[in-house]
Design a protein around this motif. Structure first.
Motif, PDB file in Angstrom:
ATOM      1  N   SER A   1       0.869  -1.223   0.035  1.00 36.67           N
ATOM      2  CA  SER A   1       0.194   0.112   0.075  1.00 36.67           C
ATOM      3  C   SER A   1       0.924   1.203   0.017  1.00 36.67           C
ATOM      4  O   SER A   1       1.973   1.239   0.700  1.00 36.67           O
ATOM      5  CB  SER A   1      -0.985   0.060   1.139  1.00 36.67           C
ATOM      6  OG  SER A   1      -1.469   1.188   1.295  1.00 36.67           O
TER       7      SER A   1
ATOM      8  N   TYR B   1      -0.063   4.087   1.183  1.00 34.74           N
ATOM      9  CA  TYR B   1      -0.707   4.757   2.350  1.00 34.74           C
ATOM     10  C   TYR B   1      -0.428   4.068   3.772  1.00 34.74           C
ATOM     11  O   TYR B   1      -0.466   4.702   4.715  1.00 34.74           O
ATOM     12  CB  TYR B   1      -2.065   4.709   2.194  1.00 34.74           C
ATOM     13  CG  TYR B   1      -2.374   5.467   0.935  1.00 34.74           C
ATOM     14  CD1 TYR B   1      -2.164   6.866   0.685  1.00 34.74           C
ATOM     15  CD2 TYR B   1      -3.076   4.741   0.082  1.00 34.74           C
ATOM     16  CE1 TYR B   1      -2.609   7.480  -0.449  1.00 34.74           C
ATOM     17  CE2 TYR B   1      -3.629   5.184  -1.235  1.00 34.74           C
ATOM     18  CZ  TYR B   1      -3.340   6.506  -1.767  1.00 34.74           C
ATOM     19  OH  TYR B   1      -3.555   7.266  -2.779  1.00 34.74           O
ATOM     20  N   SER B   2       0.031   2.740   3.695  1.00 37.92           N
ATOM     21  CA  SER B   2       0.366   2.001   5.160  1.00 37.92           C
ATOM     22  C   SER B   2       1.417   1.041   5.017  1.00 37.92           C
ATOM     23  O   SER B   2       1.903   1.009   3.666  1.00 37.92           O
ATOM     24  CB  SER B   2      -0.741   1.791   5.566  1.00 37.92           C
ATOM     25  OG  SER B   2      -1.230   0.487   4.954  1.00 37.92           O
TER      26      SER B   2
END
Length: 54
Positions: free
Chosen positions: A38, A40-41
């Protein structure tokens, strides 16, 4: 607890062990398994690829 299956317990693995094996499989056999991180993470997704039919 009376129905506890000790054989099943010895076969279970930790999440870290499973993640390590999946990462190694993706590195060794990219035609079988791919990973996607990901943006985002720290989450990693694993995707099994369809094997060619014989």
């Amino acid at each position: 607890m009376s129905y506890l299956d000790l054989i099943r317990l010895t076969l279970q693995r930790s999440n870290d062990w499973i993640v390590d094996v999946l990462q190694q499989l993706a590195a060794d056999e990219p035609d079988v398994l791919r990973t996607e991180r990901s943006e985002y993470s720290d989450h990693v997704s694993y995707y099994a690829r369809q094997l060619p039919e014989n």
